[in-house]
Design a protein around this motif. Sequence first.
Motif, PDB file in Angstrom:
ATOM      1  N   GLY A 138       0.823  -1.200   0.000  1.00  0.00           N
ATOM      2  CA  GLY A 138       0.000   0.000   0.000  1.00  0.00           C
ATOM      3  C   GLY A 138       0.859   1.253   0.000  1.00  0.00           C
ATOM      4  O   GLY A 138       1.969   1.267   0.540  1.00  0.00           O
ATOM      5  N   ALA A 139       0.340   2.314  -0.602  1.00  0.00           N
ATOM      6  CA  ALA A 139       1.118   3.546  -0.723  1.00  0.00           C
ATOM      7  C   ALA A 139       0.270   4.757  -0.389  1.00  0.00           C
ATOM      8  O   ALA A 139      -0.954   4.742  -0.541  1.00  0.00           O
ATOM      9  CB  ALA A 139       1.686   3.683  -2.136  1.00  0.00           C
ATOM     10  N   VAL A 140       0.923   5.801   0.082  1.00  0.00           N
ATOM     11  CA  VAL A 140       0.283   7.094   0.336  1.00  0.00           C
ATOM     12  C   VAL A 140       1.196   8.182  -0.222  1.00  0.00           C
ATOM     13  O   VAL A 140       2.410   7.987  -0.349  1.00  0.00           O
ATOM     14  CB  VAL A 140       0.044   7.344   1.839  1.00  0.00           C
ATOM     15  N   PRO A 141       0.630   9.337  -0.569  1.00  0.00           N
ATOM     16  CA  PRO A 141       1.494  10.443  -1.009  1.00  0.00           C
ATOM     17  C   PRO A 141       2.389  10.915   0.123  1.00  0.00           C
ATOM     18  O   PRO A 141       1.975  10.932   1.288  1.00  0.00           O
ATOM     19  CB  PRO A 141       0.491  11.524  -1.427  1.00  0.00           C
ATOM     20  N   LEU A 142       3.611  11.267  -0.198  1.00  0.00           N
ATOM     21  CA  LEU A 142       4.519  11.797   0.813  1.00  0.00           C
ATOM     22  C   LEU A 142       3.881  13.018   1.468  1.00  0.00           C
ATOM     23  O   LEU A 142       3.418  13.932   0.785  1.00  0.00           O
ATOM     24  CB  LEU A 142       5.858  12.176   0.179  1.00  0.00           C
ATOM     25  N   GLY A 143       3.856  13.012   2.787  1.00  0.00           N
ATOM     26  CA  GLY A 143       3.207  14.058   3.554  1.00  0.00           C
ATOM     27  C   GLY A 143       2.030  13.544   4.345  1.00  0.00           C
ATOM     28  O   GLY A 143       1.585  14.188   5.293  1.00  0.00           O
ATOM     29  N   LEU A 144       1.523  12.369   3.964  1.00  0.00           N
ATOM     30  CA  LEU A 144       0.356  11.797   4.642  1.00  0.00           C
ATOM     31  C   LEU A 144       0.792  10.700   5.604  1.00  0.00           C
ATOM     32  O   LEU A 144       1.222   9.627   5.181  1.00  0.00           O
ATOM     33  CB  LEU A 144      -0.628  11.233   3.612  1.00  0.00           C
ATOM     34  N   ILE A 151      10.050  10.698   6.044  1.00  0.00           N
ATOM     35  CA  ILE A 151      10.864  10.717   4.824  1.00  0.00           C
ATOM     36  C   ILE A 151      10.938  12.139   4.269  1.00  0.00           C
ATOM     37  O   ILE A 151      12.011  12.692   4.047  1.00  0.00           O
ATOM     38  CB  ILE A 151      10.283   9.762   3.759  1.00  0.00           C
ATOM     39  N   LEU A 152       9.769  12.725   4.055  1.00  0.00           N
ATOM     40  CA  LEU A 152       9.677  14.028   3.394  1.00  0.00           C
ATOM     41  C   LEU A 152      10.412  15.127   4.158  1.00  0.00           C
ATOM     42  O   LEU A 152      11.053  15.994   3.557  1.00  0.00           O
ATOM     43  CB  LEU A 152       8.204  14.395   3.221  1.00  0.00           C
ATOM     44  N   ALA A 153      10.333  15.102   5.479  1.00  0.00           N
ATOM     45  CA  ALA A 153      10.904  16.183   6.292  1.00  0.00           C
ATOM     46  C   ALA A 153      12.420  16.262   6.199  1.00  0.00           C
ATOM     47  O   ALA A 153      13.007  17.302   6.531  1.00  0.00           O
ATOM     48  CB  ALA A 153      10.484  16.013   7.750  1.00  0.00           C
ATOM     49  N   PHE A 154      13.069  15.188   5.749  1.00  0.00           N
ATOM     50  CA  PHE A 154      14.531  15.168   5.739  1.00  0.00           C
ATOM     51  C   PHE A 154      15.112  15.171   4.325  1.00  0.00           C
ATOM     52  O   PHE A 154      16.294  14.916   4.133  1.00  0.00           O
ATOM     53  CB  PHE A 154      15.040  13.965   6.532  1.00  0.00           C
ATOM     54  N   LEU A 155      14.273  15.490   3.340  1.00  0.00           N
ATOM     55  CA  LEU A 155      14.761  15.667   1.985  1.00  0.00           C
ATOM     56  C   LEU A 155      15.278  17.083   1.798  1.00  0.00           C
ATOM     57  O   LEU A 155      15.025  17.971   2.613  1.00  0.00           O
ATOM     58  CB  LEU A 155      13.636  15.384   0.976  1.00  0.00           C
ATOM     59  N   PRO A 203      -8.819   8.364  13.721  1.00  0.00           N
ATOM     60  CA  PRO A 203      -9.171   8.514  15.137  1.00  0.00           C
ATOM     61  C   PRO A 203      -8.882   7.257  15.946  1.00  0.00           C
ATOM     62  O   PRO A 203      -9.251   6.151  15.564  1.00  0.00           O
ATOM     63  CB  PRO A 203     -10.678   8.798  15.082  1.00  0.00           C
ATOM     64  N   GLY A 204      -8.163   7.448  17.059  1.00  0.00           N
ATOM     65  CA  GLY A 204      -7.846   6.327  17.938  1.00  0.00           C
ATOM     66  C   GLY A 204      -6.580   5.589  17.593  1.00  0.00           C
ATOM     67  O   GLY A 204      -6.155   4.708  18.336  1.00  0.00           O
ATOM     68  N   ILE A 205      -5.943   5.941  16.460  1.00  0.00           N
ATOM     69  CA  ILE A 205      -4.724   5.251  16.020  1.00  0.00           C
ATOM     70  C   ILE A 205      -3.576   6.248  15.960  1.00  0.00           C
ATOM     71  O   ILE A 205      -3.638   7.234  15.220  1.00  0.00           O
ATOM     72  CB  ILE A 205      -4.900   4.587  14.646  1.00  0.00           C
ATOM     73  N   ALA A 206      -2.526   5.994  16.725  1.00  0.00           N
ATOM     74  CA  ALA A 206      -1.350   6.863  16.746  1.00  0.00           C
ATOM     75  C   ALA A 206      -0.188   6.199  16.005  1.00  0.00           C
ATOM     76  O   ALA A 206      -0.195   4.983  15.768  1.00  0.00           O
ATOM     77  CB  ALA A 206      -0.942   7.165  18.187  1.00  0.00           C
ATOM     78  N   GLY A 207       0.795   7.002  15.655  1.00  0.00           N
ATOM     79  CA  GLY A 207       1.962   6.453  14.969  1.00  0.00           C
ATOM     80  C   GLY A 207       3.197   7.290  15.212  1.00  0.00           C
ATOM     81  O   GLY A 207       3.110   8.505  15.421  1.00  0.00           O
ATOM     82  N   ILE A 208       4.337   6.626  15.216  1.00  0.00           N
ATOM     83  CA  ILE A 208       5.640   7.274  15.356  1.00  0.00           C
ATOM     84  C   ILE A 208       6.567   6.664  14.314  1.00  0.00           C
ATOM     85  O   ILE A 208       6.528   5.453  14.072  1.00  0.00           O
ATOM     86  CB  ILE A 208       6.233   7.052  16.763  1.00  0.00           C
ATOM     87  N   ALA A 209       7.395   7.495  13.675  1.00  0.00           N
ATOM     88  CA  ALA A 209       8.321   6.978  12.667  1.00  0.00           C
ATOM     89  C   ALA A 209       9.592   7.806  12.654  1.00  0.00           C
ATOM     90  O   ALA A 209       9.572   9.008  12.947  1.00  0.00           O
ATOM     91  CB  ALA A 209       7.675   6.991  11.281  1.00  0.00           C
ATOM     92  N   VAL A 210      10.699   7.151  12.306  1.00  0.00           N
ATOM     93  CA  VAL A 210      11.993   7.822  12.187  1.00  0.00           C
ATOM     94  C   VAL A 210      12.535   7.585  10.782  1.00  0.00           C
ATOM     95  O   VAL A 210      12.225   6.566  10.150  1.00  0.00           O
ATOM     96  CB  VAL A 210      13.001   7.316  13.245  1.00  0.00           C
ATOM     97  N   PRO A 211      13.333   8.518  10.253  1.00  0.00           N
ATOM     98  CA  PRO A 211      13.862   8.358   8.897  1.00  0.00           C
ATOM     99  C   PRO A 211      14.972   7.320   8.824  1.00  0.00           C
ATOM    100  O   PRO A 211      15.674   7.070   9.804  1.00  0.00           O
ATOM    101  CB  PRO A 211      14.393   9.756   8.578  1.00  0.00           C
ATOM    102  N   GLY A 218      20.982   9.331   0.739  1.00  0.00           N
ATOM    103  CA  GLY A 218      20.012  10.180   1.407  1.00  0.00           C
ATOM    104  C   GLY A 218      18.944   9.383   2.122  1.00  0.00           C
ATOM    105  O   GLY A 218      19.117   8.200   2.421  1.00  0.00           O
ATOM    106  N   VAL A 219      17.805  10.020   2.378  1.00  0.00           N
ATOM    107  CA  VAL A 219      16.696   9.362   3.066  1.00  0.00           C
ATOM    108  C   VAL A 219      15.937   8.492   2.081  1.00  0.00           C
ATOM    109  O   VAL A 219      15.411   8.974   1.076  1.00  0.00           O
ATOM    110  CB  VAL A 219      15.745  10.393   3.700  1.00  0.00           C
ATOM    111  N   ILE A 220      15.884   7.199   2.368  1.00  0.00           N
ATOM    112  CA  ILE A 220      15.256   6.255   1.442  1.00  0.00           C
ATOM    113  C   ILE A 220      13.985   5.637   2.015  1.00  0.00           C
ATOM    114  O   ILE A 220      13.240   4.962   1.298  1.00  0.00           O
ATOM    115  CB  ILE A 220      16.226   5.117   1.069  1.00  0.00           C
ATOM    116  N   GLY A 221      13.737   5.836   3.304  1.00  0.00           N
ATOM    117  CA  GLY A 221      12.555   5.221   3.892  1.00  0.00           C
ATOM    118  C   GLY A 221      12.389   5.624   5.337  1.00  0.00           C
ATOM    119  O   GLY A 221      13.026   6.574   5.823  1.00  0.00           O
ATOM    120  N   SER A 222      11.519   4.900   6.031  1.00  0.00           N
ATOM    121  CA  SER A 222      11.289   5.174   7.450  1.00  0.00           C
ATOM    122  C   SER A 222      10.912   3.884   8.162  1.00  0.00           C
ATOM    123  O   SER A 222      10.425   2.931   7.552  1.00  0.00           O
ATOM    124  CB  SER A 222      10.183   6.218   7.634  1.00  0.00           C
TER     125      SER A 222
END
Length: 266
Positions: A138-144, A151-155, A203-211, A218-222
Amino acid sequence: MSENAGKNGVQLLDRAVMLLDLVADAGSEGATLKALGEASGLNKVTCHRILNSLVEHQLLQKVHGDKCYRLGTKLLVYGAKAARGPGLRRQFQPALERLRQQTGETVMLMARDRDDSVCIDRYDSEYQMQTLTGSVGGAVPLGLGPGSLAILAFLDPDQQQEIVARNRARLENWPQLAAEKLANKLQQTAEQGFAVDPGELIPGIAGIAVPIAVSGAGVIGSLGMTFLSPRLNPEVQQRYVALLQQEVAAIAPLISPLDTRLRASL
């Protein structure tokens, strides 16, 4: 081979790949010939001929009384082969299992694919977590979502703004990601070194991710975790970020920037 024959062959390949992408986007229900023809702009005869050729090669299969097309079994074989070797997914599989055992949460590995963030692996918790990308692939646009924000914040800033501009129309359904709000999220993520969603998007679902940054690429994923938002507090956030960063710090230096499996993620 004549020049015209070569051009026709490339055009046919481009059309076949376009149809595969459209069928993949349609999901498990598949897509009809009419829908694929309209989406691709191909006439019915050409579209039908290419689709049937893909079926013969087991890249597509017919379902619902042969009225719809969906991805075929041979793509599973290709996917399994692509996952082998020193690629990103294989490198992080032990880390995904460790993190799931340590935290009991759903752990996800995302990779950049042009303007998208793609889930290339996930280890689910005891409870099935609803996520923006759904299952693997599954995929989402960068930023979502936190995985793509990480990923996007460190480009490069210019590249970041170009991607945001291209994805703007795709993000319009998410009022939480209006231009100013997204800019603030990107700045906050870059400053703190990780992305977090306390439950605003689902709603009700949280998430944390690191680059995941690779020297020379460069940054290739998270790498991230998804869990019930009531569990999120400062102590949990600090612990989960530390665990994620620890795994990335240990694995990223082992990934070669010359690995051809990373090229789709650049």
